[in-house]
Design a protein around this motif. Structure first.
Motif, PDB file in Angstrom:
ATOM      1  N   ALA A 203       0.839  -1.208   0.000  1.00  0.00           N
ATOM      2  CA  ALA A 203       0.000   0.000   0.000  1.00  0.00           C
ATOM      3  C   ALA A 203       0.870   1.253   0.000  1.00  0.00           C
ATOM      4  CB  ALA A 203      -0.924  -0.018   1.219  1.00  0.00           C
ATOM      5  N   ALA A 204       1.943   1.249   0.794  1.00  0.00           N
ATOM      6  CA  ALA A 204       2.809   2.433   0.863  1.00  0.00           C
ATOM      7  C   ALA A 204       3.409   2.743  -0.504  1.00  0.00           C
ATOM      8  CB  ALA A 204       3.911   2.200   1.899  1.00  0.00           C
ATOM      9  N   ALA A 205       3.834   1.707  -1.195  1.00  0.00           N
ATOM     10  CA  ALA A 205       4.437   1.912  -2.518  1.00  0.00           C
ATOM     11  C   ALA A 205       3.427   2.504  -3.497  1.00  0.00           C
ATOM     12  CB  ALA A 205       4.978   0.580  -3.048  1.00  0.00           C
TER      13      ALA A 205
ATOM     14  N   VAL B  19      -7.115   0.520  -2.791  1.00  0.00           N
ATOM     15  CA  VAL B  19      -6.481   1.803  -3.088  1.00  0.00           C
ATOM     16  C   VAL B  19      -7.236   2.463  -4.235  1.00  0.00           C
ATOM     17  CG1 VAL B  19      -4.348   2.939  -3.811  1.00  0.00           C
ATOM     18  CG2 VAL B  19      -4.255   0.916  -2.313  1.00  0.00           C
ATOM     19  N   THR B  20      -7.932   3.545  -3.916  1.00  0.00           N
ATOM     20  CA  THR B  20      -8.702   4.243  -4.950  1.00  0.00           C
ATOM     21  C   THR B  20      -7.882   5.410  -5.491  1.00  0.00           C
ATOM     22  OG1 THR B  20      -9.730   5.634  -3.263  1.00  0.00           O
ATOM     23  CG2 THR B  20     -10.916   3.649  -3.903  1.00  0.00           C
ATOM     24  N   PHE B  21      -8.087   5.725  -6.729  1.00  0.00           N
ATOM     25  CA  PHE B  21      -7.463   6.933  -7.271  1.00  0.00           C
ATOM     26  C   PHE B  21      -8.231   7.413  -8.498  1.00  0.00           C
ATOM     27  CE2 PHE B  21      -5.189   4.813 -10.805  1.00  0.00           C
ATOM     28  CZ  PHE B  21      -5.048   3.521 -10.331  1.00  0.00           C
ATOM     29  N   THR B  22      -8.142   8.721  -8.720  1.00  0.00           N
ATOM     30  CA  THR B  22      -8.792   9.308  -9.888  1.00  0.00           C
ATOM     31  C   THR B  22      -7.724   9.869 -10.815  1.00  0.00           C
ATOM     32  OG1 THR B  22      -9.042  11.352  -8.652  1.00  0.00           O
ATOM     33  CG2 THR B  22     -10.943   9.882  -8.710  1.00  0.00           C
TER      34      THR B  22
ATOM     35  N   ALA C 205      -7.510  -0.183  -7.074  1.00  0.00           N
ATOM     36  CA  ALA C 205      -6.659  -1.376  -7.072  1.00  0.00           C
ATOM     37  C   ALA C 205      -6.860  -2.072  -5.729  1.00  0.00           C
ATOM     38  CB  ALA C 205      -5.199  -0.994  -7.257  1.00  0.00           C
ATOM     39  N   SER C 206      -7.492  -3.224  -5.766  1.00  0.00           N
ATOM     40  CA  SER C 206      -7.646  -3.997  -4.527  1.00  0.00           C
ATOM     41  C   SER C 206      -6.441  -4.917  -4.424  1.00  0.00           C
ATOM     42  CB  SER C 206      -8.955  -4.776  -4.558  1.00  0.00           C
ATOM     43  OG  SER C 206     -10.041  -3.859  -4.501  1.00  0.00           O
ATOM     44  N   ILE C 207      -5.737  -4.787  -3.317  1.00  0.00           N
ATOM     45  CA  ILE C 207      -4.440  -5.471  -3.183  1.00  0.00           C
ATOM     46  C   ILE C 207      -4.470  -6.365  -1.944  1.00  0.00           C
ATOM     47  CG2 ILE C 207      -3.163  -3.780  -4.522  1.00  0.00           C
ATOM     48  CD1 ILE C 207      -2.330  -2.379  -1.950  1.00  0.00           C
ATOM     49  N   TYR C 208      -5.329  -7.366  -2.022  1.00  0.00           N
ATOM     50  CA  TYR C 208      -5.506  -8.304  -0.914  1.00  0.00           C
ATOM     51  C   TYR C 208      -4.269  -9.193  -0.765  1.00  0.00           C
ATOM     52  CZ  TYR C 208     -10.382  -6.832  -1.561  1.00  0.00           C
ATOM     53  OH  TYR C 208     -11.535  -6.090  -1.686  1.00  0.00           O
TER      54      TYR C 208
ATOM     55  N   SER D 201       2.966  -7.517  -8.455  1.00  0.00           N
ATOM     56  CA  SER D 201       1.809  -6.952  -9.159  1.00  0.00           C
ATOM     57  C   SER D 201       1.707  -5.451  -8.896  1.00  0.00           C
ATOM     58  CB  SER D 201       0.517  -7.648  -8.702  1.00  0.00           C
ATOM     59  OG  SER D 201       0.469  -8.973  -9.190  1.00  0.00           O
ATOM     60  N   ILE D 202       2.030  -5.031  -7.678  1.00  0.00           N
ATOM     61  CA  ILE D 202       2.020  -3.596  -7.355  1.00  0.00           C
ATOM     62  C   ILE D 202       3.072  -2.884  -8.212  1.00  0.00           C
ATOM     63  CG2 ILE D 202       2.212  -1.890  -5.498  1.00  0.00           C
ATOM     64  CD1 ILE D 202       0.027  -4.097  -5.090  1.00  0.00           C
ATOM     65  N   GLN D 203       4.247  -3.504  -8.297  1.00  0.00           N
ATOM     66  CA  GLN D 203       5.325  -2.890  -9.075  1.00  0.00           C
ATOM     67  C   GLN D 203       4.946  -2.795 -10.556  1.00  0.00           C
ATOM     68  OE1 GLN D 203       8.247  -5.603  -7.614  1.00  0.00           O
ATOM     69  NE2 GLN D 203       8.926  -4.213  -5.981  1.00  0.00           N
ATOM     70  N   ALA D 204       4.285  -3.837 -11.050  1.00  0.00           N
ATOM     71  CA  ALA D 204       3.849  -3.807 -12.453  1.00  0.00           C
ATOM     72  C   ALA D 204       2.824  -2.699 -12.665  1.00  0.00           C
ATOM     73  CB  ALA D 204       3.261  -5.170 -12.837  1.00  0.00           C
TER      74      ALA D 204
END
Lengths: 363, 363
Positions: A272-274, A299-302, A335-338, A345-348
């Motif tokens: 999440a921090a990344a 993690v939501t973003f617009t 991005a749901s990062i369970y 996957s976060i890095q990608a």
């Protein structure tokens, strides 16, 4: 090597590849019995053992105290918040609810036929970007329970503390945050969670209920929806969703084999921090949630220009970055990062986002 | 070659080997998307297509008229007969029930909190070996519906006719007989069935509801349990059990590829006839159900000496003949021979039974 995409689905969510590989290997022949586990009687000793070990593993993972019952039901969180008033009003006419977003609101609406839902605090005034503080919680001693959602899956808004509700039972819909990090179960009267984020496939629902809450259902509660009756019958009052149960048991084994919830918490906070750092450091992406209340799971973003949304999603899917579209009620991205979503996957995702920004925004 | 036992489980029951092989092959990578179907959003176009095709295939298989809705819910038949009064009483205070065994009785009990369950006819006087006849059905025009169970899974007792209930809606719990042979859907107001016999794995429930029955629920029915609301939301009012749905879709494809319900009926009647003939021709085994009412799906039998039961079951399991123990409420043996149980399994069972009889009885 089987192709595996980067899957950010909010639910039904990614499952650990190792779990799916085990399920695949024994799909037609479980325990060398010549049947799939989904073809086996739930009353057969072999399945009863699976169920017992599944509960034992969950108790170890979450350090569940002995005076809490573990129950599996069907219907997801939506069935559960509908059943809460039937099971827990116990002659009272009201319950307290904290409103932090769409799932809280659904639970509030479900109370309507049975009694008053007091909204004792709401994130609405803060545009659902922060959560109410403890001193704002005006809990009534006449309320049957206090209900809240520690992690709002759709808004990506999370509590950074566990409310102290004194003698009034605290009920938490933990669907999208359960098993993501250690929690103190004893602070809750009841925890419930749909499986399809961190537990297993959609179709099974976990309840962890302090034993003094059992046996208080309304007279007209069908036995299949009655916590006490389900517990008395080992969650087998009727045929349970055995294959979902089996997959949950494989997920719990995987969690134990990978260091339990402390290890998950470490990775989840780093993931999440990344991702939040990448968002905060960009010109194109933004997340307005109060930093202390940012979800580590959703993690939501617009995008600064919404006209880029569809291109973003199309290119993401073409790069095997799946299910990034925000919930239809709020738009944007999520991005749901369970637990099952690895750091790679976060890095990608971050690489793709940076490349996309360079090509379409900071040209 | 993967080991496959002869599986006579009453439910969760045997699934077609071809279905499990397909599920196994695409477990980690469905449609080359790099995710399992159980990891895909139910709102993704790919899953919505699966759901639409699944319904179309079921409609073709069962020749479901256009004025009937197909709905998928959770909770099995037990949830459904609990929800019937909430959804269908529509201001009336009573409904009529035909009692032919344990599942009928469960449905009758579920009515209690909501109104009167009139037992208009019962097999009890015939020791549950025959079904009430049409002329015995004293249906009240004030009843909201007539409920019956065309095939009693536990007793192995089946109707050989569809009751004519005039203008009173006829509701059937078809859990253990659906898809076993063609039926005239238009004779019913509503059909429901837990999946775990002829549809798929436990955890999904099929409803086929005539459209005039929708929209009549009690004010306090939670939306997730409301037929009308589920239909409006394409059975996706909340996250549905997507993997069970997917497996059901594979079963429907398998049925279509294997000649549909006419072909199933032919094989099923032949399977049942062979097994009942073996029972009737033996000294050790017996089935007392009236011949016209013998189930083609659940063949029950007792041993002349009950002391042989445990040896019979042990030797059967050692010969990969699984789950033959009768329901705990009635004892004896039960061979459930749903669509996925092939004739060769029946032949293997008959051979074993004859051999067992020769060794232990007709010595």
């Amino acid at each position: 090597m089987t192709k595996r995409a980067h899957n950010f689905c909010a639910g039904p969510a990614a499952l650990p590849t190792a779990v799916l590989e085990k399920a695949q290997a024994e799909m037609l022949n479980w325990q060398d019995r010549g049947v799939s586990v989904m073809e086996m009687s739930h009353r057969h000793a072999s399945f009863m053992e699976l169920a017992a070990q599944c509960e034992a593993n969950l108790r170890e993972l979450m350090q569940i105290p002995a005076n809490y019952k573990v129950i599996f039901m069907q219907g997801g969180a939506t069935a559960q918040f509908s059943l809460l008033p039937m099971n827990l009003l116990a002659g009272k006419t009201q319950a307290d609810y904290i409103d932090t977003g769409i799932w809280s609101t659904k639970a509030i609406k479900a109370m309507a036929p049975y009694g008053s839902a007091n909204i004792i605090a709401s994130s609405q005034t803060g545009e659902y970007l922060t959560v109410p503080q403890q001193h704002e919680l005006n809990i009534s001693p006449d309320s049957a329970f206090v209900h809240y959602c520690p992690n709002e899956t759709i808004g990506g808004l999370a509590f950074d503390y566990i409310p102290d509700t004194g003698d009034v039972p605290l009920i938490a819909d933990m669907s999208s945050v359960i098993l993501s990090e250690p929690i103190d179960v004893s602070k809750f009267a009841m925890i419930y969670a749909g499986a399809q984020k961190n537990i297993g496939p959609a179709g099974i629902t976990l309840l962890i209920v302090r034993d003094d809450l059992l046996g208080k259902s309304r007279f007209d509660t069908p036995p299949i929806f009655d916590y006490q009756k389900q517990w008395e019958n080992d969650s087998m009052l009727n045929t349970p969703p055995t294959y979902s149960w089996y997959l949950a048991s494989l997920v719990f084994e995987w969690l134990l084999a990978n260091g339990g919830l402390e290890a998950m918490a470490k990775v989840n906070h780093a993931k999440a921090a990344a991702l939040y750092a990448a968002i905060d450091n960009s010109q194109l992406y933004s997340n307005k949630v109060n930093k202390a209340n940012r979800s580590i799971m959703n993690v939501t973003f617009t995008l600064a220009d919404e006209a880029l949304n569809s291109t973003f999603l199309q290119e993401a899917e073409a790069n095997d970055l799946l299910n990034l579209k925000g919930h239809r009620s709020v738009g944007g991205m999520r991005a749901s990062i369970y637990n099952a979503v690895p750091m790679e996957s976060i890095q990608a995702l971050i690489s793709f986002m940076q490349d996309f920004e360079a090509r379409y925004w900071n040209k």
